[in-house]
Design a protein around this motif. Structure first.
Motif, mmCIF file in Angstrom:
data_model
loop_
_atom_site.group_PDB
_atom_site.id
_atom_site.type_symbol
_atom_site.label_atom_id
_atom_site.label_comp_id
_atom_site.label_asym_id
_atom_site.label_seq_id
_atom_site.Cartn_x
_atom_site.Cartn_y
_atom_site.Cartn_z
ATOM 1 N N ALA A 103 -3.587 35.593 -20.330
ATOM 2 C CA ALA A 103 -2.527 36.498 -20.774
ATOM 3 C C ALA A 103 -1.163 35.836 -20.638
ATOM 4 O O ALA A 103 -0.853 35.245 -19.597
ATOM 5 C CB ALA A 103 -2.555 37.784 -19.961
ATOM 6 N N TYR A 104 -0.395 35.927 -21.679
ATOM 7 C CA TYR A 104 0.985 35.451 -21.681
ATOM 8 C C TYR A 104 1.899 36.662 -21.814
ATOM 9 O O TYR A 104 1.575 37.604 -22.541
ATOM 10 C CB TYR A 104 1.215 34.458 -22.815
ATOM 11 C CG TYR A 104 0.451 33.173 -22.638
ATOM 12 C CD1 TYR A 104 -0.867 33.067 -23.061
ATOM 13 C CD2 TYR A 104 1.042 32.070 -22.026
ATOM 14 C CE1 TYR A 104 -1.590 31.890 -22.888
ATOM 15 C CE2 TYR A 104 0.325 30.887 -21.846
ATOM 16 C CZ TYR A 104 -0.980 30.816 -22.272
ATOM 17 O OH TYR A 104 -1.694 29.657 -22.087
ATOM 18 N N TRP A 105 3.037 36.595 -21.129
ATOM 19 C CA TRP A 105 3.934 37.739 -21.050
ATOM 20 C C TRP A 105 5.342 37.401 -21.479
ATOM 21 O O TRP A 105 5.817 36.286 -21.244
ATOM 22 C CB TRP A 105 3.995 38.253 -19.607
ATOM 23 C CG TRP A 105 2.678 38.696 -19.076
ATOM 24 C CD1 TRP A 105 1.765 37.945 -18.418
ATOM 25 C CD2 TRP A 105 2.121 40.016 -19.163
ATOM 26 N NE1 TRP A 105 0.662 38.703 -18.085
ATOM 27 C CE2 TRP A 105 0.863 39.977 -18.532
ATOM 28 C CE3 TRP A 105 2.560 41.215 -19.719
ATOM 29 C CZ2 TRP A 105 0.036 41.098 -18.430
ATOM 30 C CZ3 TRP A 105 1.749 42.335 -19.616
ATOM 31 C CH2 TRP A 105 0.501 42.270 -18.986
ATOM 32 N N GLY A 106 5.995 38.380 -22.061
ATOM 33 C CA GLY A 106 7.421 38.272 -22.258
ATOM 34 C C GLY A 106 8.140 38.622 -20.972
ATOM 35 O O GLY A 106 7.530 39.021 -19.978
ATOM 36 N N LYS A 107 9.460 38.492 -20.989
ATOM 37 C CA LYS A 107 10.242 38.756 -19.777
ATOM 38 C C LYS A 107 10.545 40.233 -19.594
ATOM 39 O O LYS A 107 11.030 40.631 -18.532
ATOM 40 C CB LYS A 107 11.533 37.942 -19.820
ATOM 41 C CG LYS A 107 11.300 36.445 -19.713
ATOM 42 C CD LYS A 107 12.603 35.670 -19.675
ATOM 43 C CE LYS A 107 12.328 34.181 -19.517
ATOM 44 N NZ LYS A 107 13.590 33.386 -19.469
ATOM 45 N N GLY A 108 10.286 41.018 -20.618
ATOM 46 C CA GLY A 108 10.478 42.452 -20.520
ATOM 47 C C GLY A 108 11.788 42.918 -21.107
ATOM 48 O O GLY A 108 12.789 42.196 -21.106
#
Length: 115
Positions: A103-108
């Protein structure tokens, strides 16, 4: 390197609408399952919505009928259209992308709903 960049968060009144966007790079976006999570203060991160490469969507019960997830593979971008917003929708919203089980995530991006 996979990168995800969210945009579109902000302050909106209860009952209003907001659309979040998340632009992806460094991956073959069109074949990945992508989606949105959110984390409210003092609470665990929770799944909001997801969409597969085939366009199959999944929503948290709390947002069904109010939120719509979509993707534009030509633009490597996913969206979350949020309608009839409630105060309990206040949270930081994170986009994610599943690449071969990682899973890769953005910073929000923060979303605040006022009464």
């Amino acid at each position: 390197q996979v990168q995800l960049v969210e945009s579109g968060g902000g302050l909106v009144q209860a009952g209003g609408s907001l659309t979040l966007s998340c632009a992806a790079s460094g991956t073959i976006f069109s074949i990945r399952t992508v989606g949105w999570y959110r984390q409210a203060p003092g609470r665990q991160r929770e799944l909001v919505a997801s969409i597969t490469r085939a366009g199959i969507t999944n929503y948290a019960d709390s947002v069904k009928g109010r939120f719509t997830i979509s993707r534009d593979n030509a633009k490597n971008t996913m969206y979350l259209q949020m309608n009839s917003l409630k105060r309990e929708d206040t949270a930081v919203y994170y986009c994610y992308l599943d690449q071969l089980g990682v899973a890769y995530w953005g910073k929000g991006t923060p979303v605040t709903i006022s009464s």
